[in-house]
Design a protein around this motif. Structure first.
Motif, PDB file in Angstrom:
ATOM      1  N   ARG A   1      27.930  11.056   5.820  1.00 20.35           N
ATOM      2  CA  ARG A   1      28.663  11.220   7.079  1.00 20.35           C
ATOM      3  C   ARG A   1      28.481   9.993   7.952  1.00 20.35           C
ATOM      4  O   ARG A   1      27.371   9.469   8.104  1.00 20.35           O
ATOM      5  N   ASP A   2      29.612   9.558   8.527  1.00 20.44           N
ATOM      6  CA  ASP A   2      29.587   8.452   9.475  1.00 20.44           C
ATOM      7  C   ASP A   2      29.402   9.048  10.876  1.00 20.44           C
ATOM      8  O   ASP A   2      30.262   9.784  11.365  1.00 20.44           O
ATOM      9  N   ASP A   3      28.275   8.725  11.533  1.00 23.78           N
ATOM     10  CA  ASP A   3      27.969   9.326  12.829  1.00 23.78           C
ATOM     11  C   ASP A   3      28.982   8.942  13.905  1.00 23.78           C
ATOM     12  O   ASP A   3      29.233   9.721  14.830  1.00 23.78           O
ATOM     13  N   ARG A   4      29.577   7.766  13.783  1.00 27.28           N
ATOM     14  CA  ARG A   4      30.509   7.323  14.816  1.00 27.28           C
ATOM     15  C   ARG A   4      31.851   8.037  14.707  1.00 27.28           C
ATOM     16  O   ARG A   4      32.373   8.559  15.692  1.00 27.28           O
ATOM     17  N   SER A   5      32.420   8.085  13.526  1.00 24.09           N
ATOM     18  CA  SER A   5      33.744   8.697  13.357  1.00 24.09           C
ATOM     19  C   SER A   5      33.672  10.181  13.006  1.00 24.09           C
ATOM     20  O   SER A   5      34.655  10.909  13.181  1.00 24.09           O
TER      21      SER A   5
ATOM     22  N   LEU B   1      25.198  22.750   5.724  1.00 22.28           N
ATOM     23  CA  LEU B   1      24.482  21.590   5.198  1.00 22.28           C
ATOM     24  C   LEU B   1      24.264  20.549   6.292  1.00 22.28           C
ATOM     25  O   LEU B   1      23.184  19.968   6.413  1.00 22.28           O
ATOM     26  N   LEU B   2      25.285  20.310   7.108  1.00 23.40           N
ATOM     27  CA  LEU B   2      25.152  19.343   8.200  1.00 23.40           C
ATOM     28  C   LEU B   2      24.204  19.846   9.281  1.00 23.40           C
ATOM     29  O   LEU B   2      23.441  19.067   9.866  1.00 23.40           O
ATOM     30  N   ASP B   3      24.252  21.151   9.554  1.00 26.06           N
ATOM     31  CA  ASP B   3      23.339  21.719  10.561  1.00 26.06           C
ATOM     32  C   ASP B   3      21.888  21.495  10.173  1.00 26.06           C
ATOM     33  O   ASP B   3      21.032  21.249  11.038  1.00 26.06           O
ATOM     34  N   ASP B   4      21.610  21.588   8.873  1.00 30.16           N
ATOM     35  CA  ASP B   4      20.239  21.397   8.411  1.00 30.16           C
ATOM     36  C   ASP B   4      19.768  19.956   8.616  1.00 30.16           C
ATOM     37  O   ASP B   4      18.557  19.693   8.658  1.00 30.16           O
ATOM     38  N   GLU B   5      20.725  19.034   8.768  1.00 33.14           N
ATOM     39  CA  GLU B   5      20.361  17.615   8.890  1.00 33.14           C
ATOM     40  C   GLU B   5      20.600  17.049  10.289  1.00 33.14           C
ATOM     41  O   GLU B   5      20.332  15.883  10.532  1.00 33.14           O
ATOM     42  N   SER B   6      21.129  17.869  11.214  1.00 32.69           N
ATOM     43  CA  SER B   6      21.568  17.321  12.499  1.00 32.69           C
ATOM     44  C   SER B   6      20.643  17.624  13.662  1.00 32.69           C
ATOM     45  O   SER B   6      20.995  17.377  14.818  1.00 32.69           O
ATOM     46  N   ASN B   7      19.473  18.196  13.405  1.00 31.13           N
ATOM     47  CA  ASN B   7      18.499  18.488  14.457  1.00 31.13           C
ATOM     48  C   ASN B   7      19.085  19.341  15.582  1.00 31.13           C
ATOM     49  O   ASN B   7      18.920  19.051  16.772  1.00 31.13           O
ATOM     50  N   GLY B   8      19.796  20.397  15.209  1.00 28.76           N
ATOM     51  CA  GLY B   8      20.315  21.330  16.203  1.00 28.76           C
ATOM     52  C   GLY B   8      21.663  20.978  16.787  1.00 28.76           C
ATOM     53  O   GLY B   8      22.205  21.740  17.592  1.00 28.76           O
TER      54      GLY B   8
ATOM     55  N   ALA C   1      33.550  15.973  10.758  1.00 29.25           N
ATOM     56  CA  ALA C   1      32.639  16.868  11.476  1.00 29.25           C
ATOM     57  C   ALA C   1      32.503  16.349  12.906  1.00 29.25           C
ATOM     58  O   ALA C   1      32.033  15.234  13.124  1.00 29.25           O
ATOM     59  N   VAL C   2      32.932  17.150  13.872  1.00 33.12           N
ATOM     60  CA  VAL C   2      32.963  16.739  15.276  1.00 33.12           C
ATOM     61  C   VAL C   2      31.923  17.532  16.064  1.00 33.12           C
ATOM     62  O   VAL C   2      31.768  18.748  15.866  1.00 33.12           O
ATOM     63  N   GLN C   3      31.242  16.851  16.961  1.00 33.05           N
ATOM     64  CA  GLN C   3      30.226  17.506  17.773  1.00 33.05           C
ATOM     65  C   GLN C   3      30.851  18.507  18.737  1.00 33.05           C
ATOM     66  O   GLN C   3      31.904  18.272  19.321  1.00 33.05           O
ATOM     67  N   LEU C   4      30.181  19.652  18.891  1.00 33.15           N
ATOM     68  CA  LEU C   4      30.587  20.672  19.852  1.00 33.15           C
ATOM     69  C   LEU C   4      29.591  20.697  21.019  1.00 33.15           C
ATOM     70  O   LEU C   4      28.382  20.576  20.802  1.00 33.15           O
TER      71      LEU C   4
END
Length: 344
Positions: free
Chosen positions: A179-183, A141-148, A208-211
């Motif tokens: 989702r809070d983009d900062r935390s 679900l997050l991948d669909d909203e995170s532009n890759g 959800a943490v960026q890889l």
């Protein structure tokens, strides 16, 4: 997938639902005498034992446990005899040998335990929605909203588990994702079934943490080695654990040497590297002075380690004069015009 086990309290009381009734003219055996009674019955039925066996584990998929769920080799009529309510979906209940012996006696099943280890576990099979399934669904679900953007999702509740009947499709939905983009913190509601009127609504929270892809060393590299292109590969790492000054371009790594030995799989920081040592401390070097139409040379000894372009101290072996020189190549240093006297 079965997640929890409850201890047995009374005779095969799966969920506390069954107590063995006494046959006409008999008194139900007490738990403390069950093992003795089982041993006596084993001697009483020598010709009948052996054709019926205990199921280990005893898997049930209905709300009621039958004799056929516990024993093999029964007639169809006897196998269908209900004896207890099943454990809750996804749960299991251990059943010991003594009580199984009493059960067999009461229902005239030709089986008796051979030892106190002849027990089983009644498991109520279920489709279980657990942590991996929820984390995968949130990730998609997050991948669909995170532009890759690649993300690693972790839910706060490590024991999250929802048991569903085997005849269900197991498909669930997620609603109200925030989702809070900062935390990286997120909240979402799990709903089942995925369509129609939900019978289950469960709030889920997590992070959800960026890889990111980072260059790492593929082998241990000692401090006197030069890193080649074959020594560098890529690994996926959590962005929040990388720290500062991490090198993200292999071009900034290849051709340099570690200041200290670096382990395989270790990301590389700018402060970990230096130019390769072309002149080693106490090694003999050629001191070179370039003039307009000539090149003057003398032999010296380096007093410092140095890579290309590094300034090191060199002592002229003939005059014993110490000068500052710039490392030009392996074993060669250049001295400036003011140091011409040092070549004499």
């Amino acid at each position: 997938m079965l997640r929890r086990t409850r201890p047995l309290i009374i005779a095969l009381a799966l969920g506390g639902s069954l107590a063995l009734p006494a046959a006409a003219g008999q008194t139900a055996a007490r738990p403390e005498t069950a093992r003795d009674g089982a041993a006596q019955q084993t001697a009483a039925l020598p010709d009948q034992l052996g054709s019926i066996d205990l199921k280990r584990p005893a898997i049930v998929s209905a709300d009621v446990v039958t004799l056929g769920d516990l024993f093999t080799g029964l007639s169809a009529e006897q196998a269908g005899t209900p004896i207890a309510r099943s454990p809750k979906l996804g749960e299991s209940v251990p059943v010991d040998a003594a009580w199984l012996g009493l059960l067999a006696q009461h229902y005239k099943v030709a089986w008796q335990p051979r030892s106190h280890l002849d027990g089983t576990v009644v498991e109520h099979q279920a489709i279980v929605i657990g942590v991996p399934e929820v984390q995968d669904a949130v990730t998609k679900l997050l991948d669909d909203e995170s532009n890759g953007e690649k993300l690693e999702v972790t839910v706060d509740n490590p024991s999250l588990s929802i048991a569903l009947p085997l005849d269900s499709d197991g498909r669930f939905g997620l609603e109200g994702l925030r989702r809070d983009d900062r935390s990286g913190r997120f909240t979402v509601t799990l709903v089942y079934p995925e369509t129609g009127q939900p019978t289950i609504r469960m709030p889920i929270s997590g992070r959800a943490v960026q890889l990111v892809e980072v260059p790492v060393l593929l082998r241990r590299v000692a401090d006197n080695e030069i890193i080649s292109s074959g020594d560098v590969g890529w690994e996926t790492r959590r962005a929040d654990r990388l720290g500062s000054n991490l090198l993200t371009d292999p071009k900034d790594i290849i051709g340099l040497s570690p200041k200290r030995s670096l382990r395989a799989g270790e990301p590389v920081r700018a402060g970990d590297l230096r130019p390769p040592v072309l002149v080693e401390r106490n090694s003999l070097v050629t001191m070179r002075l370039k003039a307009a139409n000539m090149v003057l040379t003398a032999q010296g000894r380096a007093l410092d380690d140095g890579g290309q372009g590094s300034v090191v101290r060199v002592v002229n072996l003939k005059s014993n004069t110490i000068v500052q020189a710039t490392v030009a190549e392996a074993g060669v240093v250049d001295v400036g015009g003011t140091a011409q006297a040092a070549l004499n």
